[in-house]
Design an enzyme around this catalytic site. Structure first.
Site, mmCIF file in Angstrom:
data_model
loop_
_atom_site.group_PDB
_atom_site.id
_atom_site.type_symbol
_atom_site.label_atom_id
_atom_site.label_comp_id
_atom_site.label_asym_id
_atom_site.label_seq_id
_atom_site.Cartn_x
_atom_site.Cartn_y
_atom_site.Cartn_z
ATOM 1 N N GLN A 167 0.397 4.231 0.186
ATOM 2 C CA GLN A 167 0.296 4.345 1.645
ATOM 3 C C GLN A 167 1.082 5.558 2.148
ATOM 4 O O GLN A 167 2.131 5.879 1.600
ATOM 5 C CB GLN A 167 0.890 3.080 2.292
ATOM 6 C CG GLN A 167 0.788 3.059 3.802
ATOM 7 C CD GLN A 167 1.694 2.009 4.437
ATOM 8 O OE1 GLN A 167 2.720 2.322 5.028
ATOM 9 N NE2 GLN A 167 1.308 0.746 4.322
ATOM 10 N N HIS A 169 2.834 7.736 5.513
ATOM 11 C CA HIS A 169 3.236 7.860 6.910
ATOM 12 C C HIS A 169 2.614 9.135 7.472
ATOM 13 O O HIS A 169 2.738 10.198 6.857
ATOM 14 C CB HIS A 169 4.756 8.030 7.046
ATOM 15 C CG HIS A 169 5.546 6.782 6.828
ATOM 16 N ND1 HIS A 169 6.913 6.799 6.662
ATOM 17 C CD2 HIS A 169 5.173 5.484 6.774
ATOM 18 C CE1 HIS A 169 7.355 5.571 6.505
ATOM 19 N NE2 HIS A 169 6.317 4.739 6.564
ATOM 20 N N GLU A 196 -0.186 4.879 7.845
ATOM 21 C CA GLU A 196 0.583 4.188 8.876
ATOM 22 C C GLU A 196 1.117 5.236 9.849
ATOM 23 O O GLU A 196 1.792 6.175 9.445
ATOM 24 C CB GLU A 196 1.756 3.426 8.249
ATOM 25 C CG GLU A 196 2.597 2.676 9.277
ATOM 26 C CD GLU A 196 3.814 1.980 8.663
ATOM 27 O OE1 GLU A 196 4.327 2.467 7.640
ATOM 28 O OE2 GLU A 196 4.245 0.967 9.226
ATOM 29 N N GLU A 247 1.302 -4.168 9.453
ATOM 30 C CA GLU A 247 2.262 -4.635 8.442
ATOM 31 C C GLU A 247 3.672 -4.811 8.974
ATOM 32 O O GLU A 247 4.529 -5.307 8.269
ATOM 33 C CB GLU A 247 2.301 -3.691 7.229
ATOM 34 C CG GLU A 247 3.041 -2.395 7.487
ATOM 35 C CD GLU A 247 3.148 -1.481 6.272
ATOM 36 O OE1 GLU A 247 2.715 -1.864 5.170
ATOM 37 O OE2 GLU A 247 3.672 -0.377 6.438
ATOM 38 N N GLN A 322 5.428 -6.343 2.894
ATOM 39 C CA GLN A 322 6.093 -5.057 2.722
ATOM 40 C C GLN A 322 7.583 -5.361 2.574
ATOM 41 O O GLN A 322 8.222 -5.832 3.517
ATOM 42 C CB GLN A 322 5.853 -4.180 3.963
ATOM 43 C CG GLN A 322 6.762 -2.978 4.033
ATOM 44 C CD GLN A 322 6.670 -2.223 5.346
ATOM 45 O OE1 GLN A 322 6.488 -1.028 5.357
ATOM 46 N NE2 GLN A 322 6.786 -2.920 6.467
ATOM 47 N N ASP A 361 10.254 3.519 1.492
ATOM 48 C CA ASP A 361 9.806 4.187 2.712
ATOM 49 C C ASP A 361 10.966 4.571 3.616
ATOM 50 O O ASP A 361 10.742 4.987 4.750
ATOM 51 C CB ASP A 361 8.816 3.291 3.473
ATOM 52 C CG ASP A 361 9.427 1.972 3.886
ATOM 53 O OD1 ASP A 361 10.517 1.640 3.382
ATOM 54 O OD2 ASP A 361 8.820 1.268 4.705
ATOM 55 N N SER A 388 5.482 1.887 0.791
ATOM 56 C CA SER A 388 4.937 1.390 2.057
ATOM 57 C C SER A 388 5.230 2.460 3.106
ATOM 58 O O SER A 388 5.876 2.227 4.115
ATOM 59 C CB SER A 388 5.524 0.042 2.429
ATOM 60 O OG SER A 388 6.913 0.026 2.326
#
Lengths: 770, 144
Positions: A167, A169, A196, A247, A322, A361, A388
């Site tokens: 994933q 950002h 995200e 999430e 997460q 993350d 994440s």
């Protein structure tokens, strides 16, 4: 006690606890001052303190695991009687445990259970079956027994989805839609399957969701989009189809902190259903250290509290979690065993048969080595989502705060995948592709905003967004325009259908189809299952369709040959042909052969012997100097000392010693200089054995023109019998071997192509060489 | 080897039971009742697609619940079945119930009333969740 040991420029600790070093203590020696000044010492390290919850894996106040069931009802959970259950105990007791298997699972010896996690002969489904009947305290105790390598084995076996993924950002400090679109497209082209985003300005959220959605489909079908904002607004964006998953539905391990977070297990359970009712995928967030950070750890270990969160996540029916510290990862990292606990949290989620979005993350250290140490085991073991939120944008643009890996680390990550031959979910995107998708994304986003009357962006703004490495490259932008665009999206009740239509009407039919396909997939709901992602053909990969079948070596996920090629083919890799082309770019008509090399008779005659490809395929040394310039320096050095130089190409060997010796035997003085095309050089004398020499420059990449001139002068001094001025090999602390060894191999390969056994040396023209 | 070239696709081979949705069953329908196959760009161009055409049908959630159950997660199944009930509520109603369940928002009596009203609307799982909350909130001081 959190003791921050930060170093100032003089290397002395800036803050020292009063009970630590006192006046009159021994002076701090240079070695320690030097160590104090290293970046790792900017991190805070805490003494374990149970009262503050600053303890990773075990606290004396963690309860003994227990489960008492009477008439099918849990009346005691981990040492707490039913009448004393807090809200979390209550929800887990009523909904979270498979009482059919609880007796068997709770009776299992901790070590026996721990071994099952690692033993390839015990299937994932058996571990999942038993875990469903274990209490939080039991699961915490079992997992705390695993050593790091065992945690990696357990993660390899227990993650839900066979194929690992990742994933991203994607945010920026201006909420600039064109940059968001371009960066979302970039992330998708590097292989991220979830994006995200979030906002510095809450009201901008609808605009960010739309921009990321448009950007992602410019590069790939099936990338899921999330806009992490306050719960009600996030749900609203999802209901309108502008986002596909959520999430940041936070769970906490103590009732007090849970309620401080303005929720209860029941409100979260309802929210979980609310997302599913609109066809949205959803996972919850938790992670070690959050309770300690909010002063509500109740003297429990971080890991036990997280075990409660993970049990609750399963109990409320979330499909995934997460965790792995998340925002408080550095709190866990500050105590002994904390980084191990972060990984154990992820494995715990997998044991509960949930999707793991495995943290990494939040920047948990100032030290590159330490943050890599935190993340690498998870990369190697493979998770449903290794990060994440890999910060694909600049650190300053990451509105979640910097991630543990950021834009500057993408190539590092790609190379690490290749080094270990593993699939971390990413791939190289060529510079051409990145440029193309960024442009496509920014143009599509601008067209949609213009079409819907949301905002109008200038050509200059668009060009800057396409080219920008980060929002600081955009110059002045109109942030109010973003805000009013976001308000319009919200006030006018725009939905994903409006976005599809706007894309289509502006000539972005493929993008419109991709958004529509994502939306249609909601109707099917297959991606509501655990660990679901879409591949680029919109196939669902999940616990159901792509279950992890690892059962020891030779089983489980293996990249397909095509995928392995993606992993291996980083854009920096070079072959001999690439190097040959690069060398050909430096070719010149100089150094042509003028005839067989003849023995010299003049005692001032010194020959520079060059390797077979010089003047043919090799023109530039590893230091970037042209071979002709190097020869020019050598000749000048010889001349300064009153000698006369010639250049002879040796055709029967690439060995520098033999080249030097061959020309020493030809020269009138008996002294020869050997020079390989890559820049390595030595002085030889006719009576020495081949592997001996008088002086050697072995570090070709860092030899300067001055040093070559000195080598020439020293060769002349040897010829005259005067004292040479010894040259030192230049020193470098750079990873010179990593930088040049592959080039050396390729350059030697070019040399070998010209080697002819028995072919005599030939004199080269000095015309045009100074 | 000439550096890295983008292959243009991310090849993955599912190893499981394949696409699970409604194989051999009735065609997939959106909440509006419309066939998913009809949700095309052409239909969008004709202005015929609304949000309810893109929303999940409760029968589909029930199907997914059964799949989750078969794959070892009865709690996810329960969640999806509760979600099936919530498809019948408006967005505002859903957000309203969520708000009512947050701490210190609602009295125990009002939570019980809410549970009753959900039960009357034939949303038994949602009603049970709210009723259970009412009892626990009362005991733990979480009511408004």
């Amino acid at each position: 006690m959190l003791e921050r040991v930060s170093a100032n420029e003089s290397g002395k600790p800036k803050e020292v606890e009063p009970n630590e070093v006192q006046a009159g203590a021994a002076p701090v020696v240079g070695r320690i001052r030097f160590m104090d000044a290293q970046r790792v010492n900017l991190d805070g390290f805490a003494l374990e303190d149970v009262d503050l919850g600053l303890v990773a894996l075990w606290s004396p106040f963690d309860p003994e695991p227990s489960l008492v069931v009477r008439d099918g009802r849990v009346v005691e959970l981990d040492g707490t009687a039913e009448e004393d259950f807090d809200a979390i105990d209550e929800y887990i007791a009523r909904h979270g445990l498979d009482l059919g298997v609880a007796g068997e699972a709770m009776a299992l010896d901790d070590v026996a259970f721990a071994r099952m996690l690692v033993d390839p002969g015990v299937s994932r489904s058996e571990v999942v079956r038993l875990s469903a009947g274990t209490t939080p305290a039991k699961l915490a105790r079992v997992l705390a027994l695993l050593r790091p390598a065992e945690l990696m084995m357990a993660m390899t076996k227990l993650r839900a989805r066979r194929t690992p993924s990742n994933q991203a950002h994607v945010t920026n400090r201006l909420d600039d839609p064109l940059l968001l679109a371009a960066d979302a497209a970039t992330a998708a082209s590097f292989g991220f399957r979830e994006i995200e985003t979030t906002v510095p300005v809450l009201a901008d959220a609808p605009s960010n969701a739309v921009a990321c959605l448009i950007g992602s489909v410019a590069a790939s079908a099936g990338v899921l989009i999330q806009c992490s904002v306050e719960e009600a607004l996030e749900l609203e964006l999802g209901m309108r189809g502008l986002t596909s998953y959520a999430e940041t539905i936070s769970l906490y391990g103590t009732e007090q902190v849970f309620v401080d977070g303005d929720d209860t297990p029941w409100s979260k359970a309802f929210l979980t259903s609310a997302y599913a009712s609109r066809g949205m995928k959803m996972r919850v967030s938790s992670g070690s250290g959050a309770e300690a950070l909010m002063a509500g750890a109740e003297r429990k270990s971080m890991f036990y509290l997280e075990a409660r969160c993970v049990s609750l996540a399963r109990a409320i029916g979330a499909q995934g979690v997460q965790n792995g510290g998340i925002d408080a990862a550095s709190v866990a990292g500050a105590v002994p065993g904390g980084v191990k606990a972060l990984m154990a949290e992820n494995v715990m989620v997998m044991m509960r048969n949930l999707e793991s979005c495995s943290g990494n993350d939040a920047l948990m250290s100032e030290s590159d080595m330490r943050r890599t140490s935190r993340t690498l085991p998870i990369v190697l073991a493979g998770s449903d989502y290794v990060f994440s939120g890999f910060g694909t944008i600049q650190r300053y643009d990451n509105m979640f705060g910097p991630s543990n890996f950021n834009a500057e680390d993408i190539d590092d990550f790609l190379v690490m995948q290749r080094d270990w031959g593993i699939d971390g979910g990413l791939r190289t995107a060529s510079p051409e592709l990145v440029a193309a998708v960024r442009r496509r994304a920014a143009e599509a986003c601008r067209a949609v905003y213009r079409h819907l009357g949301l905002a109008d962006f200038s050509d200059e703004h668009l060009e800057r967004a396409v080219d920008a490495a980060g929002s600081k490259d955009l110059g002045e932008t109109d942030t109010l325009a973003v805000l009013s665009a976001a308000q319009a999206i919200r006030d006018r009740g725009m939905t994903v259908v409006d976005i599809v239509a706007a894309l289509d009407e502006n000539g972005y039919e493929d993008e419109a189809e991709r958004v529509l396909a994502l939306t249609r997939a909601r109707v099917g709901g297959d991606y509501l299952q655990t660990a679901a992602i879409f591949d680029e053909q919109m196939g669902v990969l999940s616990l159901v369709t792509d279950p992890n079948d690892y059962a020891g070596p030779g089983t489980g996920y293996e990249p397909t040959p095509a995928r392995q090629h993606e992993i291996d083919a980083i854009r920096q890799a070079r072959g001999v042909d690439d190097l040959a082309a690069e060398q050909a770019g430096w070719a010149s008509p100089l150094l042509h052969a003028v005839g067989p090399a003849r023995p010299g008779e003049d005692p001032r005659d010194v020959i520079i012997g060059v390797s077979p490809a010089v003047g043919r395929d090799v023109w530039r040394t590893l230091s970037g100097q042209l071979v002709t310039d190097v020869i020019g320096e050598l000749l000048a050095g010889l001349e300064e000392e009153g000698c006369v130089g010639r250049v002879v190409r040796v055709n029967d060997t690439v060995d520098l010693g033999r080249i030097g010796l061959s020309v020493a035997r030809l020269s009138g003085s008996g002294i020869g200089i050997g020079l390989q095309g890559k820049g390595t050089a030595l002085i030889h004398r006719r009576d020495l054995p081949p592997l001996a020499n008088l002086e050697l420059y072995s570090t070709a990449p860092v030899v300067t023109p001055e040093l070559y001139r000195l080598l020439g002068a020293n060769a002349a001094r040897h010829a005259k019998g005067t004292t040479p001025d010894p040259a030192r090999n230049p020193y470098t602390d750079e990873a010179i071997e990593a930088r040049y060894h592959t080039k050396v191999i390729a350059l030697v390969a070019l040399e070998r192509r010209w080697v002819r056994a028995g072919c005599p040396p030939e004199e080269l023209s000095l015309e045009g060489i100074r | 080897m000439t550096g890295a070239e983008h292959s243009g696709e991310h090849v993955v081979t599912p190893g499981g039971e394949g696409v699970v949705t409604h194989v051999g069953e009735a065609p997939l329908r959106a909440l509006s009742g419309r066939d998913a196959d009809e949700l095309t760009l052409e239909a969008v161009r004709r202005g015929e697609v609304g949000l309810s055409d893109l929303r999940i049908h409760p029968d589909t959630l029930e199907h997914q619940a059964a799949v989750a159950e078969r794959h070892g997660n009865p709690q996810l199944a329960e969640n999806l079945r509760r979600a099936a009930e919530l498809t019948r509520l408006t967005d505002e109603e859903v957000l309203g119930i969520y708000e009512a369940l947050r701490p210190s928002r609602t009295s125990q009596a009002d939570l019980v009333l809410l549970a009753d009203s959900l039960a009357e609307r034939d949303l038994p799982r949602s009603a049970a969740l709210v009723r259970e909350a009412a009892a626990v909130y009362g005991r733990r001081g979480l009511t408004g």
